[in-house]
Each structure stands twice: as C-alpha cells, then as structure tokens.
Design a protein around this motif. Structure first.
Motif, mmCIF file in Angstrom:
data_model
loop_
_atom_site.group_PDB
_atom_site.id
_atom_site.type_symbol
_atom_site.label_atom_id
_atom_site.label_comp_id
_atom_site.label_asym_id
_atom_site.label_seq_id
_atom_site.Cartn_x
_atom_site.Cartn_y
_atom_site.Cartn_z
ATOM 1 N N TYR A 275 -4.836 -2.667 -3.965
ATOM 2 C CA TYR A 275 -3.993 -1.157 -2.941
ATOM 3 C C TYR A 275 -4.919 0.015 -4.048
ATOM 4 O O TYR A 275 -4.162 0.563 -3.053
ATOM 5 N N PRO B 75 -6.243 2.887 -5.869
ATOM 6 C CA PRO B 75 -6.895 3.565 -5.646
ATOM 7 C C PRO B 75 -7.616 2.989 -7.437
ATOM 8 O O PRO B 75 -7.753 2.895 -7.927
ATOM 9 N N THR C 149 0.527 13.774 5.808
ATOM 10 C CA THR C 149 -0.078 12.401 6.303
ATOM 11 C C THR C 149 0.270 11.748 7.582
ATOM 12 O O THR C 149 -0.529 12.054 8.777
ATOM 13 N N PRO D 291 -6.007 9.607 -0.971
ATOM 14 C CA PRO D 291 -5.356 8.283 0.107
ATOM 15 C C PRO D 291 -5.535 9.606 1.357
ATOM 16 O O PRO D 291 -4.891 10.314 1.310
ATOM 17 N N ASN D 292 -5.774 9.095 2.645
ATOM 18 C CA ASN D 292 -5.370 9.114 3.818
ATOM 19 C C ASN D 292 -6.297 10.487 4.260
ATOM 20 O O ASN D 292 -5.825 11.413 4.942
ATOM 21 N N THR E 289 0.241 4.322 -3.012
ATOM 22 C CA THR E 289 -0.588 5.489 -1.884
ATOM 23 C C THR E 289 0.472 6.697 -1.235
ATOM 24 O O THR E 289 -0.127 7.767 -0.545
ATOM 25 N N ARG F 266 0.993 -1.248 0.123
ATOM 26 C CA ARG F 266 0.231 -0.049 -0.199
ATOM 27 C C ARG F 266 0.956 1.189 -0.291
ATOM 28 O O ARG F 266 0.592 2.241 -0.760
ATOM 29 N N GLY G 28 -13.770 5.599 0.792
ATOM 30 C CA GLY G 28 -11.817 4.966 1.265
ATOM 31 C C GLY G 28 -12.365 4.744 -0.368
ATOM 32 O O GLY G 28 -12.834 4.738 -1.443
ATOM 33 N N PHE G 29 -11.440 3.631 -0.853
ATOM 34 C CA PHE G 29 -10.715 2.658 -2.243
ATOM 35 C C PHE G 29 -11.666 1.461 -1.935
ATOM 36 O O PHE G 29 -11.245 1.425 -3.344
#
Length: 498
Positions: free
Chosen positions: A426, A428, A301, A219-220, A146, A142, A255-256
């Motif tokens: 994983y 996106p 992040t 992401p995040n 990302t 992951r 989310g994804f």
C-alpha cells in the motif's frame, strides 16, 4: 429352493458387462468433491499496523501534542564556570494536531445463506464477521501511509522537449501541476531545480517543439491541472496559466498498482490503468491567459456529509510533507532524486539518511517501500558491482546455489545500522519512507517515536435484522501521532525508469 442354472448366470454377466461398457465420465454418474470447511482468502498484509504501538485515548475529537524536531539545539561545550549553572540542553519542538477518525466496514448475510451454508462453513455469519476485522485492518494500513486531511500537492513534474513534431515556439517554459478532487484544488507544485538540472522548467528551440510532461501522482486525487508560464526567471503566480487542453479530465488518472510496463522495467504509459506517473505532451503553443494556480489549498480528502468536518487523519506521508521546511530545516526530511531523469539511486537514500542524522540525530529503524521499489533497490545493488558470492565447497550447506537474491536490509553509512526493508503493497510506487520507532535520547513520558492512539479499539456490532438478513459492522476510531519528526524521512517523486 430353485437354483440358477449356469446359463442364467452367464446371461446376467453378459448384461452387466453391456451396462458397464455404456458408462463413462461423460454419460455416467461422477463424483463431485467439495472440501469443507470453505476456504476464505482475506488480505492481512499489514506490517505497519502490526508494529506501531497503540495506546488508549481520552475520548476527544482531536489530539494535540508536542513533536520533537531536534535534540540539543544549542550545541554547547558543556563548560561551566565556578559557582555558575551549566548551560541547558534545549529541544526544538513543533505543535502538532491530528483528528480522531472512525474507520468502519460492514457486511451482511442473508437468512438463506446462513441456513444453507452450515454444511460447508458451520456458521457463515461468524466467518464473515471474523473476516471483516482483517479487512478493516487492511484499510487502516492504507491510512497509516497515505491518509491526509488535505490532498497532497504533487511533486514538481519532470519535463523534457523534442525539437520536432509540434508547434511550441522557442522559449523557456516553467511548468507546475496541481491535483484536485470534488472538494477543491491543491497548491501548485514547486518549480524545482535539482543538481544543475530542472524538474519544472524546459528550454525549447525552433518553432516545432513538443514538451513532454511527467506528472507524479498523489493519493486520493481525481484529476491534475497543468500550469505553464514563460520567461528567463520563474514567473509570478499571475503569469502561470492553466493548460486546459492537457488538464482535468483529459489526463488519465492512474492509481498505485503496478502496470505491466513497470514490472518489466519500463515507464507507465497514459493508456495504462495504473501506475505512479502520468505522461502528457503539449504539441502546440502554451496558453498565455486564463486561470492561475490557487494560492490557498481547498482540496480536502474527505469531509463528513452531516457535520462538514474533516473525517480522515494525516498519515505518515502527510505528516512528513506538512512538517518539512526543505534542506537544513528542522523537522522531517523530504527529498527528490538527484538524477535529472527523476530515477532514484542508492546515493539518494544515503544522502537522505545523512541529512536526517546531521539535522536531528535520527537513525531510522525501518525503510518502507513498495515491492516494486524493493526490487529496484536489489537491481541497483546488483548493478553497482559491490555484491559478491563466496562459496565454500567444503560446506555441505553451500554445495548448491539458489538463483537470484533480494536485498532485505539497507546499511546506513552514516551510523552503521542495517535498516530492515519493510515491503508494503500500500506504499505508493516511487515513494520511500524512513521511520524511527524509538527516540535517539530518552524523553520523559515518551516511549515511542510513533504511536496510534484510539478512542475506540476494534469493535464489532450486530445491527437490527432487516430485509431478512443479518447486518454487522466493525469499527475503530484512531489517529496517528509522530513524536519525533526528525525520525521521519521521505524520498518521493521517483520516476519509474530505474
């Protein structure tokens, strides 16, 4: 010796018969089948981690390198005058840096679980320790895609309008979106224009319009803010204002993973718990005052709670975004779909491959997609009318037909290479990554276009026994290096409607 009479034998047989008749699967003693050893299911779908070369690092908190963005920038004819030196071939390079970050997971096994599980698993503690390594590899997978030191700025939102149902007055409105988390907020997205249509601007008529806004998630992020300004031309930053009614915690945070509507070919709705987009509606006049978009990104992040330093490195998406200057610029190439609806087409992939080759002589080796987007590529190919079946009735192997098929390679029309499609769950949804694993020309001391460098390769440790349990953890300290930025391309912000 006394012998049993026939009568006694008959009485015993009758008693046994009565006993048997009283036993069934509800009242009797039935067997319980428990297979051994215990079956452990551990996700190890890590294609990128498996294929990217790894090297040992020197042991430092950061790594610096020169990344090539283009070869032979002079485009010389190679003509040399008598007695003169020939023209030199120059590389374009970019100064790159990434941090080493520690990725780790832990687990524990109680004394009782170890003692009482031997019959089923032999060594419960050893099994859990082995599984932990595979789980750590999944986390690193992951990260490769990302991970980012700073939160991504979202792609420009897709906006449309209806003339009834609200109270938005007539006008031209410009829409931007930012992402935020606990550490801060990103820079605003672009107010992009694409193929004569617009992503971030919309014109309404009358006085009862509704503006629909589709946010492409990153992401995040934990939330998104919407900023709107008005005017015939893009407003200045100070004339864009946050729309509190549809920002922040009021916006659902998907989310994804794929919601049901995406799997069936529809669009993710705000009520769903997962998906690559958020759909919002502004039914009243936009706020014309208030907070403006940030001018500096402050959204990290992840930072170390002890030292305050960034403790996550930049993955493929981050390095593509951080080193793309737009159309014609050297470096990575990041593009959006050309369709006004935001849905990607095969022509978008062709255009991305053409630009990568024209810009940096890049001929990518793999196309990384989410399985949902892989299915879309297959569906787009099927609907293009360019696929045909040829059946040889005389061939024993072709007397049967398998229903359905899947596109496994994508032909680069620019170079003729068949690029393998690597499905990665994983990656996106709505993001397609192209990556070169090799340099287009030999470069001294650089064998791979992409590498993972490690200060510490996978390492397991047992901690001191506490609370009557065995404590153990697995670590890896690594970073990702892209030596050939021109070999990195990304098509993102794809609407989930194709």
């Amino acid at each position: 010796m006394a012998t049993l009479s026939e009568e006694t034998i008959a009485l015993v047989r009758m008693a046994q018969a009565d006993t048997k008749r009283g036993i069934n699967t509800l009242t009797g003693l039935t067997g319980y089948l428990l297979e051994e050893p215990a079956k452990a299911i551990v996700p190890i779908i890590t294609p990128l981690r498996n294929m990217i070369p790894r090297r040992n690092g020197k042991g430092a908190p950061n790594v610096n390198w020169k990344a090539i963005t283009s070869f032979d920038t002079n485009r010389t004819l190679g003509v040399v005058n008598e007695g003169a030196l020939p023209s030199s071939v120059n590389y374009n390079v970019a100064n790159m840096q990434n941090v080493f970050a520690t990725i780790a997971l832990s687990n524990s096994v109680s004394f009782q679980a170890q003692w009482r599980g031997r019959m089923l698993e032999g060594d419960v503690r050893a099994r859990r320790a082995a599984e932990l390594l595979y789980q750590l590899m999944t986390v690193e997978e992951r990260w490769i895609i990302t991970a980012s030191q700073k939160l991504f700025t979202p792609p420009a939102p897709l906006v449309t309008a209806t003339t009834t149902g609200g109270s938005v007055p007539a006008g031209t409105y410009w829409v931007q979106v930012t992402a935020f988390n606990s550490s801060g907020e990103t820079l605003p997205s672009a107010q992009a224009v694409n193929s004569g249509s617009t992503y971030g601007v919309i014109t309404t008529t009358g006085a009862t319009s509704v503006i629909s806004i589709q946010i492409f998630t990153v992401p995040n992020a934990v939330g998104y803010n919407i900023y709107i300004g008005s005017g015939a031309t893009p407003p200045a930053n100070t004339a864009m204002f946050r729309q509190n009614s549809i920002s922040g915690s009021n916006a659902p945070q998907p989310g994804f993973n794929a919601p049901v509507s995406l799997l069936s070919g529809g669009t993710a709705t705000s009520a769903e718990s997962a998906g690559p987009v958020i759909n919002l509606s502004l039914a009243s006049a936009p706020a014309a005052s208030g907070a403006n978009p940030p001018t500096v990104s402050g959204a990290y992040t992840s930072t170390d709670t002890v030292t305050g330093q960034v403790n996550i490195w930049d993955g493929l998406m981050a390095q593509a975004l951080n080193n793309s200057g737009g159309s014609g610029a050297l470096g990575s190439v990041v593009a959006r779909p050309s369709d006004p609806t935001g849905a990607f087409m095969l022509a978008d992939i062709d255009a991305l491959l053409l630009q990568m080759y024209a810009q940096s002589a890049s001929d990518p080796d793999i196309l990384i997609v989410n399985p949902i987007d892989s299915a879309r590529i297959t569906n787009l190919q099927a609907s293009s009318g360019q696929t045909r079946y040829v059946i040889d009735a005389n061939s024993p192997e072709q007397k049967t037909i398998t229903a359905n098929y899947r596109v496994t390679h994508y032909l680069n029309k620019t170079t003729g290479k068949a690029i393998p499609i690597v499905e990665d769950r994983y990656n996106p949804v709505g993001c397609l990554l192209l990556m070169s694993m090799r340099m287009p020309f030999p470069v001294a001391e650089i064998n791979n276009a992409v590498e993972i460098e490690t200060n510490q390769e996978y390492w397991g440790i047992d901690f001191a026994i506490t609370n009557s349990s065995y404590q153990f953890a697995d670590y890896v300290e690594s970073t990702l290096k892209v030596y050939f930025l021109g070999g990195l391309g990304m098509l993102w912000g794809c609407a989930p409607s194709a």
